[in-house]
Write a protein that holds these residues in place. Structure first.
Motif, PDB file in Angstrom:
ATOM      1  N   GLN A   1       0.666  -1.228  -0.036  1.00 37.79           N
ATOM      2  CA  GLN A   1       0.032  -0.266  -0.159  1.00 37.79           C
ATOM      3  C   GLN A   1       1.022   1.121  -0.015  1.00 37.79           C
ATOM      4  O   GLN A   1       0.509   2.181  -0.497  1.00 37.79           O
ATOM      5  N   ALA A   2       1.857   1.459   0.434  1.00 37.15           N
ATOM      6  CA  ALA A   2       2.954   2.263   0.742  1.00 37.15           C
ATOM      7  C   ALA A   2       3.571   2.557  -0.577  1.00 37.15           C
ATOM      8  O   ALA A   2       3.830   3.713  -1.206  1.00 37.15           O
ATOM      9  N   ILE A   3       3.979   1.488  -1.461  1.00 37.13           N
ATOM     10  CA  ILE A   3       5.016   1.477  -2.471  1.00 37.13           C
ATOM     11  C   ILE A   3       4.198   1.571  -3.773  1.00 37.13           C
ATOM     12  O   ILE A   3       4.608   1.816  -4.892  1.00 37.13           O
ATOM     13  N   LEU A   4       3.223   0.687  -3.885  1.00 39.27           N
ATOM     14  CA  LEU A   4       2.490   0.539  -5.361  1.00 39.27           C
ATOM     15  C   LEU A   4       1.958   1.850  -6.159  1.00 39.27           C
ATOM     16  O   LEU A   4       2.131   2.059  -7.387  1.00 39.27           O
ATOM     17  N   PRO A   5       1.298   2.624  -4.933  1.00 37.28           N
ATOM     18  CA  PRO A   5       1.018   3.977  -5.894  1.00 37.28           C
ATOM     19  C   PRO A   5       2.260   4.779  -6.557  1.00 37.28           C
ATOM     20  O   PRO A   5       2.075   5.425  -7.804  1.00 37.28           O
ATOM     21  N   LEU A   6       3.360   4.582  -6.188  1.00 41.65           N
ATOM     22  CA  LEU A   6       4.509   5.155  -6.862  1.00 41.65           C
ATOM     23  C   LEU A   6       4.927   4.448  -7.805  1.00 41.65           C
ATOM     24  O   LEU A   6       5.281   5.194  -8.934  1.00 41.65           O
ATOM     25  N   GLY A   7       4.827   3.091  -8.217  1.00 42.72           N
ATOM     26  CA  GLY A   7       4.966   2.314  -9.418  1.00 42.72           C
ATOM     27  C   GLY A   7       4.043   2.722 -10.231  1.00 42.72           C
ATOM     28  O   GLY A   7       4.361   3.044 -11.436  1.00 42.72           O
ATOM     29  N   SER A   8       2.932   3.068 -10.004  1.00 40.23           N
ATOM     30  CA  SER A   8       1.606   3.484 -10.745  1.00 40.23           C
ATOM     31  C   SER A   8       2.181   4.948 -11.443  1.00 40.23           C
ATOM     32  O   SER A   8       2.103   4.975 -12.758  1.00 40.23           O
ATOM     33  N   ALA A   9       2.519   5.824 -10.585  1.00 45.57           N
ATOM     34  CA  ALA A   9       2.894   7.297 -11.021  1.00 45.57           C
ATOM     35  C   ALA A   9       3.979   7.136 -11.808  1.00 45.57           C
ATOM     36  O   ALA A   9       3.925   8.064 -13.074  1.00 45.57           O
ATOM     37  N   ALA A  10       5.204   6.165 -11.654  1.00 42.79           N
ATOM     38  CA  ALA A  10       6.168   6.139 -12.472  1.00 42.79           C
ATOM     39  C   ALA A  10       6.047   5.778 -13.697  1.00 42.79           C
ATOM     40  O   ALA A  10       6.591   6.144 -14.815  1.00 42.79           O
ATOM     41  N   ARG A  11       5.362   4.687 -14.041  1.00 40.28           N
ATOM     42  CA  ARG A  11       4.696   4.229 -15.218  1.00 40.28           C
ATOM     43  C   ARG A  11       3.974   5.303 -15.975  1.00 40.28           C
ATOM     44  O   ARG A  11       4.290   5.366 -17.209  1.00 40.28           O
ATOM     45  N   ARG A  12       3.253   6.093 -15.406  1.00 41.92           N
ATOM     46  CA  ARG A  12       2.504   6.937 -16.190  1.00 41.92           C
ATOM     47  C   ARG A  12       3.556   8.178 -16.748  1.00 41.92           C
ATOM     48  O   ARG A  12       3.460   8.657 -17.893  1.00 41.92           O
ATOM     49  N   ALA A  13       4.482   8.270 -15.820  1.00 39.86           N
ATOM     50  CA  ALA A  13       5.564   9.422 -16.075  1.00 39.86           C
ATOM     51  C   ALA A  13       6.396   9.198 -17.382  1.00 39.86           C
ATOM     52  O   ALA A  13       6.602   9.561 -18.186  1.00 39.86           O
ATOM     53  N   LEU A  14       6.876   7.510 -17.308  1.00 36.73           N
ATOM     54  CA  LEU A  14       7.311   6.999 -18.452  1.00 36.73           C
ATOM     55  C   LEU A  14       6.727   6.967 -19.826  1.00 36.73           C
ATOM     56  O   LEU A  14       7.223   7.258 -20.670  1.00 36.73           O
ATOM     57  N   VAL A  15       5.439   6.786 -19.334  1.00 37.94           N
ATOM     58  CA  VAL A  15       4.714   6.752 -20.774  1.00 37.94           C
ATOM     59  C   VAL A  15       4.681   8.196 -21.407  1.00 37.94           C
ATOM     60  O   VAL A  15       4.942   8.281 -22.644  1.00 37.94           O
ATOM     61  N   ALA A  16       4.418   8.977 -20.311  1.00 34.54           N
ATOM     62  CA  ALA A  16       4.205  10.608 -20.985  1.00 34.54           C
ATOM     63  C   ALA A  16       5.672  11.015 -21.480  1.00 34.54           C
ATOM     64  O   ALA A  16       5.761  11.670 -22.825  1.00 34.54           O
ATOM     65  N   ALA A  17       6.834  10.803 -20.973  1.00 30.97           N
ATOM     66  CA  ALA A  17       8.150  11.030 -21.297  1.00 30.97           C
ATOM     67  C   ALA A  17       8.357  10.342 -22.628  1.00 30.97           C
ATOM     68  O   ALA A  17       9.456  10.817 -23.359  1.00 30.97           O
ATOM     69  N   CYS A  18       7.743   9.301 -23.125  1.00 33.41           N
ATOM     70  CA  CYS A  18       8.160   8.563 -24.206  1.00 33.41           C
ATOM     71  C   CYS A  18       7.182   8.729 -25.181  1.00 33.41           C
ATOM     72  O   CYS A  18       6.857   7.727 -26.077  1.00 33.41           O
ATOM     73  N   SER A  19       6.109   9.532 -25.013  1.00 33.12           N
ATOM     74  CA  SER A  19       4.998   9.395 -26.212  1.00 33.12           C
ATOM     75  C   SER A  19       5.087  11.039 -26.850  1.00 33.12           C
ATOM     76  O   SER A  19       4.394  11.745 -26.281  1.00 33.12           O
ATOM     77  N   PRO A  20       5.727  11.174 -27.988  1.00 39.34           N
ATOM     78  CA  PRO A  20       5.737  12.595 -28.692  1.00 39.34           C
ATOM     79  C   PRO A  20       4.176  13.234 -28.798  1.00 39.34           C
ATOM     80  O   PRO A  20       4.314  14.278 -28.918  1.00 39.34           O
ATOM     81  N   GLU A  21       2.919  12.379 -28.902  1.00 37.53           N
ATOM     82  CA  GLU A  21       2.028  12.972 -28.896  1.00 37.53           C
ATOM     83  C   GLU A  21       1.709  14.235 -27.864  1.00 37.53           C
ATOM     84  O   GLU A  21       0.824  15.001 -27.987  1.00 37.53           O
ATOM     85  N   VAL A  22       2.162  13.677 -26.852  1.00 37.77           N
ATOM     86  CA  VAL A  22       1.848  14.677 -25.546  1.00 37.77           C
ATOM     87  C   VAL A  22       3.366  15.689 -25.045  1.00 37.77           C
ATOM     88  O   VAL A  22       3.193  16.133 -24.111  1.00 37.77           O
ATOM     89  N   TRP A  23       4.205  15.648 -26.146  1.00 41.70           N
ATOM     90  CA  TRP A  23       5.427  16.211 -25.729  1.00 41.70           C
ATOM     91  C   TRP A  23       5.219  17.729 -25.673  1.00 41.70           C
ATOM     92  O   TRP A  23       4.412  18.103 -26.447  1.00 41.70           O
ATOM     93  N   PRO A  24       5.639  18.680 -24.926  1.00 47.96           N
ATOM     94  CA  PRO A  24       5.608  20.013 -25.012  1.00 47.96           C
ATOM     95  C   PRO A  24       6.057  20.557 -26.430  1.00 47.96           C
ATOM     96  O   PRO A  24       7.129  20.106 -26.874  1.00 47.96           O
ATOM     97  N   PRO A  25       5.686  21.850 -26.826  1.00 45.32           N
ATOM     98  CA  PRO A  25       6.244  22.276 -28.114  1.00 45.32           C
ATOM     99  C   PRO A  25       7.614  22.841 -27.936  1.00 45.32           C
ATOM    100  O   PRO A  25       8.141  23.004 -26.887  1.00 45.32           O
ATOM    101  N   ALA A  26       8.441  22.425 -29.026  1.00 50.25           N
ATOM    102  CA  ALA A  26       9.961  22.815 -28.891  1.00 50.25           C
ATOM    103  C   ALA A  26      10.105  24.153 -28.705  1.00 50.25           C
ATOM    104  O   ALA A  26       8.961  25.081 -29.347  1.00 50.25           O
TER     105      ALA A  26
END
Length: 253
Positions: A228-253
């Protein structure tokens, strides 16, 4: 040096740079294959992309075929059971990607999508193609804030569980965020996304350490409290990695 990035993240970053003309083909292949012997692509013909024979082909051949079909972007997904983050279906793709723990979603200019799921056997990886669909993605800023919040909450929860006593290395990694190793990224990946990916990988390492088996030393109640203490961090980390590796949602250059 082996990249700490998962294979799908490497293909998303370097494939995107290749599409934009920022890197040459040889560099793309070197970065995606890494320490493996070879990578291949299978299943594209079965989706109506290219020839009639549904046979395995080289990574370069598969990517060239996708580019000829009109690739808009390569993006990564890192789903787990109950949380298919980065995926938009259909069920066949979701099931395969959850089994592998990762996938690349290739968006085409006609609005269709192809999912590439890595299947690893020894030092070889085959990217198996599945019919895909457009997906809903976390915004980079939202994912960044979510990861920061989850880190603080997990740190507080683990401190209450006296993490420094039963897993001193977890406590060390939680307090070592400023000293993480930098990630190598190709031109075109926003610096904010490079930083976010590094912090997400760091957080996933903390999660793995915290959930390591203690050889039966913990009670079921203690295991549940730790999860319960650590699994929410795993979920947030995977969402962050998806966003960082998905050009569709990258901020404009």
């Amino acid at each position: 040096m082996t990249s700490p990035l998962p294979a799908s993240a490497r293909l998303a970053w370097w494939g995107t740079a290749w599409l934009a003309g920022h890197v040459v083909t040889d560099l793309l292949l070197d970065e995606v294959v890494g320490d493996d012997v070879t990578h291949a692509v299978a299943g594209l013909a079965g989706l109506g992309l290219g020839g009639s024979e549904d046979v395995s082909e080289t990574l370069l051949g598969g990517l060239a075929r996708l580019r000829a079909e009109g690739v808009a972007s390569f993006g990564a997904a890192f789903p787990v059971e109950g949380d298919p983050v980065g995926l938009g279906g259909p069920p066949d793709l979701n099931h395969a990607a959850i089994e592998a723990g990762e996938a690349v979603v290739v968006l085409l200019h006609d609005g269709s999508a192809v999912g590439l799921v890595p299947e690893r056997v020894g030092p070889t990886t085959t990217w198996v193609a599945h019919r895909g669909a457009r997906r809903q993605l976390p915004d980079v800023g939202e994912a960044d804030r979510g990861l920061r919040s989850a880190l603080l909450q997990s740190a507080d929860a683990l401190a209450a569980l006296d993490v420094a006593r039963w897993r001193p290395e977890v406590a060390d990694r939680l307090t070592d965020l400023r000293h993480r190793d930098p990630l190598a990224a190709p031109p075109g990946v926003p610096e904010r996304c490079v930083s976010l990916a590094a912090r997400a990988l760091h957080a996933l390492e903390v999660v793995d350490l915290a959930l390591e088996d203690d050889g039966g030393a913990l009670s079921l109640h203690e295991i549940t409290r730790r999860e319960q203490a650590i699994l929410p961090l795993g979920s947030a980390a995977r969402r962050a990695l998806v966003a960082a590796c998905s050009p569709e949602v990258w901020p404009p250059a």
